[in-house]
Design an enzyme around this catalytic site. Structure first.
Site, PDB file in Angstrom:
ATOM      1  N   CYS A  80     107.335  35.832  90.005  1.00 30.19           N
ATOM      2  CA  CYS A  80     106.163  35.967  90.880  1.00 30.19           C
ATOM      3  C   CYS A  80     106.077  37.401  91.401  1.00 30.19           C
ATOM      4  CB  CYS A  80     106.267  34.979  92.039  1.00 30.19           C
ATOM      5  SG  CYS A  80     104.867  35.075  93.161  1.00 30.19           S
ATOM      6  N   CYS A  84     108.194  37.617  98.809  1.00 30.06           N
ATOM      7  CA  CYS A  84     108.621  36.745  99.929  1.00 30.06           C
ATOM      8  C   CYS A  84     110.160  36.706 100.001  1.00 30.06           C
ATOM      9  CB  CYS A  84     108.068  35.344  99.729  1.00 30.06           C
ATOM     10  SG  CYS A  84     106.308  35.373  99.353  1.00 30.06           S
ATOM     11  N   CYS A  87     112.329  33.664  98.870  1.00 26.12           N
ATOM     12  CA  CYS A  87     111.980  32.892  97.667  1.00 26.12           C
ATOM     13  C   CYS A  87     112.791  33.267  96.420  1.00 26.12           C
ATOM     14  CB  CYS A  87     110.488  33.047  97.372  1.00 26.12           C
ATOM     15  SG  CYS A  87     109.947  31.942  96.059  1.00 26.12           S
ATOM     16  N   CYS A 124     103.122  16.717  94.329  1.00 23.91           N
ATOM     17  CA  CYS A 124     102.776  18.105  94.673  1.00 23.91           C
ATOM     18  C   CYS A 124     103.264  19.060  93.591  1.00 23.91           C
ATOM     19  CB  CYS A 124     103.451  18.518  95.972  1.00 23.91           C
ATOM     20  SG  CYS A 124     103.085  17.429  97.334  1.00 23.91           S
ATOM     21  N   CYS A 155      98.489  17.119  95.189  1.00 27.01           N
ATOM     22  CA  CYS A 155      98.592  18.315  96.030  1.00 27.01           C
ATOM     23  C   CYS A 155      99.001  19.462  95.119  1.00 27.01           C
ATOM     24  CB  CYS A 155      99.660  18.079  97.097  1.00 27.01           C
ATOM     25  SG  CYS A 155     100.028  19.553  98.073  1.00 27.01           S
ATOM     26  N   CYS A 215      97.415  21.495 103.840  1.00 24.81           N
ATOM     27  CA  CYS A 215      98.820  21.292 104.157  1.00 24.81           C
ATOM     28  C   CYS A 215      99.364  22.692 104.459  1.00 24.81           C
ATOM     29  CB  CYS A 215      99.507  20.676 102.939  1.00 24.81           C
ATOM     30  SG  CYS A 215     101.290  20.613 103.077  1.00 24.81           S
ATOM     31  N   ARG A 287     105.748  17.109 108.217  1.00 25.57           N
ATOM     32  CA  ARG A 287     106.714  16.813 107.139  1.00 25.57           C
ATOM     33  C   ARG A 287     108.041  17.539 107.348  1.00 25.57           C
ATOM     34  NH1 ARG A 287     104.063  18.159 102.568  1.00 25.57           N
ATOM     35  NH2 ARG A 287     103.054  16.157 102.711  1.00 25.57           N
TER      36      ARG A 287
END
Ligand code: SAM
Ligand code: DTB
Ligand code: SF4
Length: 365
Positions: A80, A84, A87, A124, A155, A215, A287
């Site tokens: 990616c 972040c 991550c 998801c 999702c 979400c 959640r």
């Protein structure tokens, strides 16, 4: 009724300094004007008072013994372009993760069917993208349609979206879009430098405008302070519409990421964060998300009491292991929690029973 009476007795008994903040939140009032001082005051409450308030609000709005179950699948893994700091999938970090291009549709269908068989009601799909590309996006739309046809809620979390992509997701029947704010605007730059907090808000705005459920939540334990947790919650609760679902993740520390080795968040501070989220967003599903495999049963039980009513379920999250399904099943049984699917089935059975009892009593009459 009993809960409501207890709640007002509690409010009466709270010291005058706190009353200013406590009386402003009723059982299901949706507020969008939280200021940091009043959120901090909630965090500072004696734990029993905070839990009682959060649980009373939880009980007034939800079945306290029901739990929503979502299962995750990484449909495109690694490489990616964003950086972040938490991550495993960022191309900026050396995490020894094996990258994978977009999964074929059949594999996704197989995983979704397995998730359903194991008791999930929502599937998801996550992609390690900054934003979806033109080639792959139509394939994701097909995945959403396939998941829906299995009678599962869908999702996806695909990064930033423009309004045309949002519209196409809506037309494909998408139920939820996950896009986390992750942390406070003030702390954001310490964690991510390749996009801004405002970029996240813009995508959330597009998604809400199109009528797709949002979400959105964050990650605790990235080195942020309590004031950052307050600020993140104020950003979520002060949105024009509260997110329908609020994932509270505890950082999963991945070797090779800048946040590896970070001091962990105190378990009770995490529980407090869940409780304050419940109070501020009384109608949202909160959640208990990543990091559960590091939590004791007792800590999870406190989070459920504090108002968490959903989990990610399954042996795998996206690129790291989840809590084992066996131990989850034991935990839910032990706590008397029933999944949405179990609740639905028992409702159908009761309905069938009352029909056949009705038929029997007519036959014997
Ligand atoms: N690339 C998309 C994005 O960032 O929106 C979607 C996938 S991304 C992995 C989805 C979310 O997972 C992130 O926003 C973050 O909140 C959460 N996440 C990722 N790695 C995590 C970790 N190590 N611990 C806890 N949560 C994590
Ligand atoms: C969310 O809030 N947490 C999930 C989901 N949304 C996409 C992701 C958790 C990822 C945990 C680390 C991993 O497995 O890579
Ligand atoms: Fe990419 Fe999402 Fe991971 Fe950030 S969180 S590096 S955007 S996959």
């Amino acid at each position: 009724m009993y809960d409501i009476v207890c709640f007002f007795i509690l409010i009466k008994n709270i010291t005058m300094s706190k009353v200013k903040y406590m009386t402003t939140q009723t059982m299901d009032e949706l507020r969008h004007d939280w200021d940091i001082a009043e959120i901090e005051a909630l965090f500072e409450l004696p734990l029993n008072d905070l839990l009682f308030q959060a649980h009373s609000i939880h009980r007034a709005n939800f079945d306290p013994n029901a739990i929503q179950i979502s299962t995750l699948l990484s449909i495109k893994t690694g490489k990616c372009s964003e950086d972040c700091g938490y991550c495993s999938q960022s191309a900026h970090h050396n995490t020894e993760l094996e990258a994978e291009s977009l999964l074929p549709l059949e594999e996704v269908i197989e995983a979704a069917q397995k998730a359903k068989d194991e008791g999930a009601d929502r599937f998801c799909m996550g992609a390690a993208w900054s934003r979806p590309n033109k080639r792959d996006f139509p394939k994701v739309l097909e995945m959403i349609k396939a998941v829906k046809s299995l009678d599962l809620e869908s999702c996806v979390t695909l990064g930033m979206l423009d309004s045309e992509q949002v519209q196409q997701l809506k037309e494909a029947g998408l139920d939820y879009y996950n896009h986390n704010l992750d942390t406070s605007p003030e702390f954001y730059g310490n964690v991510i430098s390749t996009r801004t907090f405002q970029d996240r808000l813009d995508t959330l705005h597009n998604v809400q405008e199109a009528g797709i459920n949002v979400c959105s939540g964050g990650i605790m334990g990235m080195g942020e302070e309590r004031k950052d947790r307050c600020s993140l919650l104020s950003q979520l609760a002060n949105m024009e519409q509260h997110p329908d679902s609020v994932p509270i993740n505890m950082l999963v520390q991945v070797e090779g990421t800048p946040l590896y080795g970070q001091d962990e968040i105190e378990p009770l501070e995490f529980v407090r964060t869940v409780a304050v989220a419940r109070i501020m967003m009384p109608h949202s599903v909160v959640r208990l998300s990543a990091g559960r495999e590091e939590m004791s049963d007792e800590m999870q039980a406190m989070c459920f009491f504090a108002g968490a009513n959903s989990v990610f379920y399954g042996e795998r999250l996206l690129t790291t292991d989840g809590a084992s399904t066996n131990s989850d099943q034991k935990l839910f049984d032990n706590l008397g929690l029933k999944t949405h699917l179990e609740k639905k089935k028992s409702c159908k059975n009761k309905h069938k029973h009352s029909h056949s009892e009705h038929a029997q009593s007519r036959a014997s009459a």
